[in-house]
Structures are given as C-alpha cells and as structure tokens.
Design a protein around this motif. Structure first.
Motif, PDB file in Angstrom:
ATOM      1  N   UNK A  49       0.856  -1.175   0.000  1.00  0.00           N
ATOM      2  CA  UNK A  49       0.000   0.000   0.000  1.00  0.00           C
ATOM      3  C   UNK A  49       0.897   1.232   0.000  1.00  0.00           C
ATOM      4  N   UNK A  50       0.769   2.062  -1.033  1.00  0.00           N
ATOM      5  CA  UNK A  50       1.560   3.291  -1.152  1.00  0.00           C
ATOM      6  C   UNK A  50       0.692   4.445  -0.676  1.00  0.00           C
ATOM      7  N   UNK A  51       0.978   4.938   0.521  1.00  0.00           N
ATOM      8  CA  UNK A  51       0.173   5.983   1.151  1.00  0.00           C
ATOM      9  C   UNK A  51       0.683   7.353   0.703  1.00  0.00           C
ATOM     10  N   UNK A  52      -0.218   8.146   0.112  1.00  0.00           N
ATOM     11  CA  UNK A  52       0.188   9.414  -0.475  1.00  0.00           C
ATOM     12  C   UNK A  52       0.945   9.153  -1.768  1.00  0.00           C
ATOM     13  N   UNK A  53       0.319   8.402  -2.659  1.00  0.00           N
ATOM     14  CA  UNK A  53       1.010   7.862  -3.841  1.00  0.00           C
ATOM     15  C   UNK A  53       1.383   8.915  -4.870  1.00  0.00           C
ATOM     16  N   UNK A  59       3.779   2.875  -7.517  1.00  0.00           N
ATOM     17  CA  UNK A  59       2.733   1.876  -7.777  1.00  0.00           C
ATOM     18  C   UNK A  59       2.954   1.234  -9.143  1.00  0.00           C
ATOM     19  N   UNK A  60       3.187   2.060 -10.150  1.00  0.00           N
ATOM     20  CA  UNK A  60       3.405   1.534 -11.499  1.00  0.00           C
ATOM     21  C   UNK A  60       4.642   0.658 -11.554  1.00  0.00           C
ATOM     22  N   UNK A 104      -1.945  -6.045   4.628  1.00  0.00           N
ATOM     23  CA  UNK A 104      -0.859  -5.594   3.762  1.00  0.00           C
ATOM     24  C   UNK A 104       0.491  -6.069   4.277  1.00  0.00           C
ATOM     25  N   UNK A 105       1.322  -6.524   3.352  1.00  0.00           N
ATOM     26  CA  UNK A 105       2.666  -6.967   3.726  1.00  0.00           C
ATOM     27  C   UNK A 105       3.611  -5.780   3.892  1.00  0.00           C
ATOM     28  N   UNK A 106       3.372  -4.723   3.087  1.00  0.00           N
ATOM     29  CA  UNK A 106       4.224  -3.542   3.149  1.00  0.00           C
ATOM     30  C   UNK A 106       3.367  -2.276   3.021  1.00  0.00           C
ATOM     31  N   UNK A 129      -2.142  -0.711  11.986  1.00  0.00           N
ATOM     32  CA  UNK A 129      -3.449  -1.348  11.773  1.00  0.00           C
ATOM     33  C   UNK A 129      -3.586  -1.912  10.362  1.00  0.00           C
ATOM     34  N   UNK A 130      -2.908  -1.302   9.418  1.00  0.00           N
ATOM     35  CA  UNK A 130      -3.023  -1.723   8.023  1.00  0.00           C
ATOM     36  C   UNK A 130      -2.180  -2.947   7.706  1.00  0.00           C
TER      37      UNK A 130
END
Length: 199
Positions: A49-53, A59-60, A104-106, A129-130
């Motif tokens: 999960x990329x927070x503030x992507x 992501x790509x 999520x793993x990362x 939590x994620x």
C-alpha cells in the motif's frame, strides 16, 4: 488539494513554519521510478500500500515487477495520474477505512509522507493497523541527526500560495514507532530510508 500544484507538474515549494522552504521534487515524482526509489521498490516483495502515492511512479513500478500494489491519496489529481500511467489508486484519507485492513505486507511512506497529518506517532499507529503481523513500513526519512519537526506547512508555486496544513519531518531515530522495531536504515542518491517491522 494541498499538493495539486506539484501534481500538475508546476515547480513548487513546501514552507514549514520555522524552517527553510524546500523545493518539492516535482520532476522526480512525475518521472519513472529511478535512483533512490530502488531502495523502496526492493523492500516490497508482496502486497504493498503506497500511502500518499502522488502521480503513482512507485505503484506503477511495483506492478511492473508483478508485485500487487495500491496507491492511496486524498487528491483526485493524484489518482487520475496514477491510473493514467497504469497504476491502481483510490481517493481516500489514510485514516479512513481502506481495503485490506490488517493484511498488507508492506506500506510505503515515500517522498516525505511521514508528515501526513502532522502527527507521525498517529500515522505509525494507523499504519500498524493496516499491516499484517511482521509486515513492514518503509519510510523516506530525514538525514540522521535532523530530529523531529512538527508544524504548519503550505505549498507554494509561482502565483500561488496554498492553505496552511499540519505536517512533519523526522529522522529515523526520532520517529515515534511504538509497536515496531527498526530493521534497517540506508542512504541512496542523497535520500534516506528506513524500514520498521510490525511486532
């Protein structure tokens, strides 16, 4: 949204009260992942999960490596640009309900996004939590010895001054990370990164 001028490709600066204004790395955000980004990408071997992507370069890049990845950003401009480059992203605040809670793993907090909300301790609690047990959060941090700075920030571009919002910067040693242990810290291409594993 707060960073939309930069997301549109305009040269922009981040003013944090009491510190020297910083030019945002707009060109790097919009380019393909390169340089120090390899530290972030190599650390992600499973669902990420990329927070503030932002515009979605990470992501790509992860998807091109056949790693499941989802971007999250409050800006519709960020989500649009991420999907245009073949990534997957949703418009959501990290503190709202997100897909895959606890699985999520990362989690990635790149490009200074440890500052989201202006409270790194609260953000790290939310990241915990994620993540699944033994999952990791990879954070782009300040150089060692920089400490923790919390305050009001705004984004500026030519002819534009945004609204003030809470933001923070931290080095690895000063980051409040209850429920995690620090796995590694390293520098690449003038940027610093650190990885914590969820207990």
């Amino acid at each position: 949204m707060m960073f939309d001028q930069a997301l549109k490709g305009r040269p922009s600066w981040l003013d944090l009260v009491g510190t020297t204004p910083r030019e945002l790395s707009v060109a790097r955000w919009h380019a393909d992942a390169a340089g120090g980004d390899s530290v972030l990408l190599d650390a992600c071997t499973g669902p990420t999960l990329d927070v503030g992507c932002g515009p979605g370069r990470l992501v790509a890049a992860l998807l091109s490596r056949h790693v499941e990845a989802l971007g999250v950003d409050v800006s519709p401009e960020a989500v649009r640009r991420t999907t245009e480059r073949g990534g997957i992203a949703i418009r959501r605040d990290v503190f709202d309900l997100l897909p895959g809670e606890g699985l999520w793993q990362h989690v990635l907090l790149a490009d200074g996004n440890i500052g989201i909300g202006g409270d790194p301790a609260a953000l790290m609690r939310r990241v915990r939590q994620l993540l699944r047990p033994s999952g990791t959060v990879v954070v782009e941090v300040e150089p060692p010895g920089s400490g923790l700075t919390v305050g009001q920030a705004r984004v500026r571009a030519e002819g534009f001054e945004g609204q003030w919002f809470p933001w923070a910067w931290s080095d690895a040693e000063s980051l409040p990370a209850e429920g995690f242990f620090l796995v590694w810290q390293r520098e690449r291409a003038g940027r610093w990164f650190a990885c914590w594993e969820r207990l």
